[in-house]
Design a protein around this motif. Structure first.
Motif, mmCIF file in Angstrom:
data_model
loop_
_atom_site.group_PDB
_atom_site.id
_atom_site.type_symbol
_atom_site.label_atom_id
_atom_site.label_comp_id
_atom_site.label_asym_id
_atom_site.label_seq_id
_atom_site.Cartn_x
_atom_site.Cartn_y
_atom_site.Cartn_z
ATOM 1 N N ARG A 91 99.204 40.863 87.815
ATOM 2 C CA ARG A 91 97.813 41.315 87.876
ATOM 3 C C ARG A 91 97.276 41.527 86.461
ATOM 4 N NH1 ARG A 91 94.420 44.949 91.212
ATOM 5 N NH2 ARG A 91 93.283 46.357 89.811
ATOM 6 N N GLU A 102 93.967 42.999 84.225
ATOM 7 C CA GLU A 102 92.815 43.892 84.281
ATOM 8 C C GLU A 102 92.083 43.912 82.947
ATOM 9 O OE1 GLU A 102 94.414 47.325 87.408
ATOM 10 O OE2 GLU A 102 94.409 47.735 85.250
ATOM 11 N N GLU A 114 89.751 44.180 88.008
ATOM 12 C CA GLU A 114 90.748 43.117 88.058
ATOM 13 C C GLU A 114 90.071 41.791 87.762
ATOM 14 O OE1 GLU A 114 93.164 40.795 91.523
ATOM 15 O OE2 GLU A 114 93.420 42.982 91.514
#
Length: 227
Positions: free
Chosen positions: A143, A145, A32
């Protein structure tokens, strides 16, 4: 670099994943890198910043792998000369970027925007396979990544010493490269460097800011002829 354009991919895709999986390493490594507001990537935000670092090969640990490629030019079709480094040896390995990503996917947490690219190994590489670098954003959570997705296996190596060395250290070095690449990109996100600039020969050498090592002139360099 000039010679790479004449080198084909060194394996049959019909005999590789997803069609054939036996005998292949299949890897997926993820880290992440942060969060953006939910929705499509923010202009100038984490996704765009990470994509620039990935496109310019800044994430690579120069102690393990360096790259040279022509600039300017698009991603797809780009030949890259990789310099693998192990102890006092350096191996010159050719790859070609054959796919670029900018797509929506259904992920485990909902839709994702995924950008990135993948390369395939060329004749003369010590390995066979495809390696992809992806920056993905979960649109619902924000999020972001960085992902490394690959399948690979050892290529035929005529030199018995190199063949033994690759059998003993190849997989270890490969996994070490993955770990360091994820960690390096995560670290660079806090203070992104300027993209590397081409030299007078028109070649970009990545990652940027890397100087020759103390014993650079004493290392042995090999261009594996392949099969």
């Amino acid at each position: 670099m000039a010679e790479l354009r004449h080198r084909p991919v060194n394996y049959d895709e019909a005999q590789a994943p997803p069609f054939v999986v036996e005998g292949w390493h299949r890897d997926r490594r993820v880290i992440e890198v942060g969060h953006e507001p939910p929705g499509e990537p923010v202009p100038g935000g984490l996704v765009e910043t990470a994509a620039v670092l990935v496109n310019s090969y800044e994430f690579s640990d120069p102690r393990i792998l360096r790259a040279a490629f022509h600039h300017p030019g698009g991603l797809v079709g780009r030949d890259m000369l990789l310099e693998g480094r192990f102890l006092f040896l350096r191996f010159l390995l050719g790859v070609r970027i054959t796919a670029q990503l900018d797509e929506m996917r259904d992920g485990p947490n909902g839709p994702e925007r995924v950008v990135g690219w993948s390369y395939q190994t060329l004749r003369g590489h010590l390995e066979q396979g495809r390696l992809g670098y992806e920056v993905a954003k979960e649109l619902g959570t924000g999020r972001v990544e960085f992902r490394i997705v690959a399948h690979s296996r050892r290529a035929p190596i005529a030199n018995p010493l190199f063949r033994l060395g690759f059998r003993l250290f190849g997989r270890y070095t490969q996994l070490r490269f993955y770990r360091h690449a994820l960690a390096r990109l995560h670290r660079l996100m806090a203070d992104p460097p300027a993209p590397p600039q081409p030299g007078t020969d028109g070649l970009v050498r990545a990652p940027s800011g890397v100087e020759p090592g103390r014993f650079e002139t004493f290392t042995l360099r090999f261009l594996h002829p392949g099969h």
